[in-house]
Design a protein around this motif. Sequence first.
Motif, mmCIF file in Angstrom:
data_model
loop_
_atom_site.group_PDB
_atom_site.id
_atom_site.type_symbol
_atom_site.label_atom_id
_atom_site.label_comp_id
_atom_site.label_asym_id
_atom_site.label_seq_id
_atom_site.Cartn_x
_atom_site.Cartn_y
_atom_site.Cartn_z
ATOM 1 N N UNK A 187 -10.466 79.647 40.499
ATOM 2 C CA UNK A 187 -9.831 78.326 40.429
ATOM 3 C C UNK A 187 -10.114 77.642 39.097
ATOM 4 N N UNK A 188 -11.177 78.079 38.411
ATOM 5 C CA UNK A 188 -11.467 77.542 37.078
ATOM 6 C C UNK A 188 -10.586 78.193 36.008
ATOM 7 N N UNK A 189 -9.627 78.999 36.464
ATOM 8 C CA UNK A 189 -8.725 79.638 35.509
ATOM 9 C C UNK A 189 -9.273 80.935 34.922
ATOM 10 N N UNK A 190 -10.343 81.460 35.530
ATOM 11 C CA UNK A 190 -10.979 82.651 34.952
ATOM 12 C C UNK A 190 -10.249 83.951 35.242
ATOM 13 N N UNK A 191 -9.509 83.996 36.373
ATOM 14 C CA UNK A 191 -8.856 85.261 36.732
ATOM 15 C C UNK A 191 -7.588 84.979 37.532
ATOM 16 N N UNK A 192 -6.457 85.257 36.900
ATOM 17 C CA UNK A 192 -5.201 85.102 37.617
ATOM 18 C C UNK A 192 -5.101 86.219 38.656
ATOM 19 N N UNK A 193 -5.235 87.463 38.137
ATOM 20 C CA UNK A 193 -5.182 88.631 38.993
ATOM 21 C C UNK A 193 -6.541 89.332 38.876
ATOM 22 N N UNK A 194 -6.985 90.025 39.938
ATOM 23 C CA UNK A 194 -8.222 90.820 39.850
ATOM 24 C C UNK A 194 -7.845 92.299 39.907
ATOM 25 N N UNK A 195 -8.356 93.085 38.957
ATOM 26 C CA UNK A 195 -7.947 94.491 38.871
ATOM 27 C C UNK A 195 -8.925 95.448 39.519
ATOM 28 N N UNK A 196 -10.066 94.910 39.946
ATOM 29 C CA UNK A 196 -11.032 95.762 40.638
ATOM 30 C C UNK A 196 -12.290 94.971 40.927
ATOM 31 N N UNK A 197 -12.969 95.318 42.030
ATOM 32 C CA UNK A 197 -14.202 94.617 42.394
ATOM 33 C C UNK A 197 -15.269 95.636 42.787
ATOM 34 N N UNK A 198 -16.473 95.449 42.240
ATOM 35 C CA UNK A 198 -17.616 96.279 42.600
ATOM 36 C C UNK A 198 -18.616 95.440 43.376
ATOM 37 N N UNK A 210 -17.339 97.388 54.252
ATOM 38 C CA UNK A 210 -17.432 96.430 53.158
ATOM 39 C C UNK A 210 -16.324 96.675 52.123
ATOM 40 N N UNK A 211 -16.131 97.945 51.747
ATOM 41 C CA UNK A 211 -15.136 98.243 50.712
ATOM 42 C C UNK A 211 -13.742 97.814 51.150
ATOM 43 N N UNK A 212 -13.363 98.220 52.355
ATOM 44 C CA UNK A 212 -12.079 97.834 52.936
ATOM 45 C C UNK A 212 -11.882 96.321 52.920
ATOM 46 N N UNK A 213 -12.885 95.615 53.426
ATOM 47 C CA UNK A 213 -12.786 94.167 53.585
ATOM 48 C C UNK A 213 -12.576 93.484 52.247
ATOM 49 N N UNK A 214 -13.388 93.858 51.265
ATOM 50 C CA UNK A 214 -13.320 93.207 49.961
ATOM 51 C C UNK A 214 -12.027 93.597 49.239
ATOM 52 N N UNK A 215 -11.643 94.855 49.370
ATOM 53 C CA UNK A 215 -10.418 95.338 48.728
ATOM 54 C C UNK A 215 -9.196 94.582 49.262
ATOM 55 N N UNK A 216 -9.135 94.422 50.571
ATOM 56 C CA UNK A 216 -8.011 93.696 51.175
ATOM 57 C C UNK A 216 -8.006 92.239 50.752
ATOM 58 N N UNK A 217 -9.191 91.649 50.778
ATOM 59 C CA UNK A 217 -9.301 90.226 50.477
ATOM 60 C C UNK A 217 -8.823 89.920 49.055
ATOM 61 N N UNK A 218 -9.222 90.785 48.099
ATOM 62 C CA UNK A 218 -8.870 90.514 46.702
ATOM 63 C C UNK A 218 -7.630 91.291 46.248
ATOM 64 N N UNK A 219 -7.105 92.164 47.110
ATOM 65 C CA UNK A 219 -5.884 92.891 46.768
ATOM 66 C C UNK A 219 -6.038 93.816 45.574
ATOM 67 N N UNK A 220 -7.169 94.509 45.521
ATOM 68 C CA UNK A 220 -7.428 95.403 44.379
ATOM 69 C C UNK A 220 -8.390 96.500 44.814
ATOM 70 N N UNK A 221 -8.563 97.562 43.990
ATOM 71 C CA UNK A 221 -9.539 98.595 44.344
ATOM 72 C C UNK A 221 -10.944 98.016 44.414
ATOM 73 N N UNK A 222 -11.751 98.557 45.331
ATOM 74 C CA UNK A 222 -13.129 98.105 45.480
ATOM 75 C C UNK A 222 -14.039 99.314 45.644
ATOM 76 N N UNK A 223 -15.293 99.184 45.206
ATOM 77 C CA UNK A 223 -16.313 100.208 45.456
ATOM 78 C C UNK A 223 -17.604 99.498 45.847
#
Lengths: 392, 392
Positions: free
Chosen positions: B127-138, B166-179
């Motif tokens: 919300x601070x404008x740091x990330x419009x889209x997220x391309x991956x989350x670890x 955990x991976x599934x949940x976070x990946x779905x939430x942010x709409x990107x690959x997760x590990x």
Amino acid sequence: MTVRPENRHQAALLRLLRDGERSRAELGDVVRLSRSKLAVEVDRLVALGLAEQSGLAASRGGRRSGLVRLSPRLRFVGIDVGATSIDVAVTGGDLEVLGTASEPCDVRQGPAAVLDRAMEMVAKLRAQGLAEEVHGVGVGVPGPVSFRDGVPVAPPIMPGWDRFPVREAVSQELGCPALVDNDVNIMALGELHAGLARQVADFLLIKIGTGVGCGIVVDGNIYRGVSGSAGDIGHIRVDDFGPACACGNTGCLEAYFGGAALARDALAAARGGQSPYLAERLETRETLTAADVGEAAAAGDAAAVRLVREGGRRVGLVLAGLVSFFNPGLVIIAGGVAGLGHTLLAEIRSVVYRRSLPLATGNLPIVLSELGGTAGVVGATRLISDHVFSVD
Amino acid sequence: MTVRPENRHQAALLRLLRDGERSRAELGDVVRLSRSKLAVEVDRLVALGLAEQSGLAASRGGRRSGLVRLSPRLRFVGIDVGATSIDVAVTGGDLEVLGTASEPCDVRQGPAAVLDRAMEMVAKLRAQGLAEEVHGVGVGVPGPVSFRDGVPVAPPIMPGWDRFPVREAVSQELGCPALVDNDVNIMALGELHAGLARQVADFLLIKIGTGVGCGIVVDGNIYRGVSGSAGDIGHIRVDDFGPACACGNTGCLEAYFGGAALARDALAAARGGQSPYLAERLETRETLTAADVGEAAAAGDAAAVRLVREGGRRVGLVLAGLVSFFNPGLVIIAGGVAGLGHTLLAEIRSVVYRRSLPLATGNLPIVLSELGGTAGVVGATRLISDHVFSVD
């Protein structure tokens, strides 16, 4: 003259063919080349004398695919220099053993005498028609090795070998590429190629000979560490107040167990009257060995059984830590003292299964090597064939 | 929507660009493609929105080469779930940290509550404008993880998390690959990317927090072992007759040292009258922590100094064995208890340098981490960027 693959496709094909004849269709499936590009690479391998056509495969539905195999003229030599013996093998390109030789030889005679002896053994095998040309030679020695330089480095039981150019010498003598590694690493490669570790990517080989060492395989390759000393576990501490070790510390694993410690303890048991069997044996000999302890234990001598079990417990304590740390898929126990057999194995297992993390031991087999004396020489040919069948 | 490279050339280019802007000529030197083929791949990366042109490089003699960089719109998120806190970071494609957040949070609240909290922290940063889209989350968690499945496995201090996706949940939430990986492994990746291990292929990271764990890096990659438990060194035996450990054995490293053991020993020292400093502190508090021991030691309290030194000695004994076995190029000490600083480090070094093989310690630095709290979150973004910038 050294013939090597010209690119990584050819290298991949050679490694596939090392495991046996394949049809062009099968090769294409694995290396993912178009039929025409695959044909080019196979033809080059044939032209280089590394492979040859060998008939037609059974039909997979369409036209029958041509079979390809390694040239039957390929030869690798493996040399395993031990503390008191030399073992030599000649193999085909597929690492099938065509002939072996084994002779007692004291490594303390120094590199010139020992390597001369090994070369004579190779020459004898070749004179039997086993190898016209040699395409690569792998050498194992009983001490730390700088793998990159192909020289032993400050090896404690190999006087005169420090920094001796073993790789250079053997390569020149046989006119082919050579690689040198320590004896434990080549045994681990032997297990990977022909032993119990064939399907295992990450495993440990514990060699219990005069001393104790460990071969570490990560993802199908030997892990040597930054200065080549990885796996040197003989001086890991078992206790603060144990027997003094040759390294200057106290309580090292090797100070408790291994061929040397076992011979020492056997002598004490014979002289101290704890072991009638060993005392009787000592009357007819000058000294006792680990093999005597094995025989005494097999005959039911209580003191000998105790020595084996206590040794196994100490190996188990060190191994338990390594299993928690490394989480291997398999542990293989090998080396002369492994001849003490299932009493030793049972004790090692009992400690590891009790002391390591359940997650790490859940599916962990701990087994005795089934290769016996050939692990080292076969591993040495595996080492050099990995190199010859590559483009590094 | 997930954008990934289409082939291994593009993947190699992206990993190069992760380390900074490059000219086409430099890229061509490293990936070994012809100028025309390179242009095709770079154009595809631009078309995919993963890279962009960024001007002209200085001349190397001929025509000036075009500069290429990662798209400035790329964003990775790192989440480090600790026992008592959540740390989050948003980075660019080059893993430069653009913003962080840290909040206390008890992992025992369970996955739903903790991950909701983490998602809120990420949302605030976005919300601070740091990330419009997220391309991956670890994501890192404080317990054993099945890396393949992306789930914690029987984690002792994380009730309710066993096998939670955990991976599934976070990946779905942010709409990107997760590990998902354990916290020690992501710290090791942080050190590899941005810390003292940048030039080191094989190293160990020892994390001393509530417990003790180890991250193992082999050839620039995390080594996880066959069931993902590699590096779990907290239950390696120090002595047969030590304090009872939660695991059911006695004399484990964690039973002697770590945040939990230190708090226990501090309480005993305060109540037993050995430590005036800790006794005084206990009068105003309900309990004592490792941080109190650190402050007492810094203030010269003899009992506290002794606790730190004895703990360091035990860590050193275990580490000495691991150094002999693994022969690393570097050992980094990290985690909350590493805040005990140079008294602890000096004791660890003293034992390792005395007990490990000279060959293994010859050039071995043993150092305190300089990354502090960011190692975990940066490592988590490194983990996911390695995945996103690949074709696996």
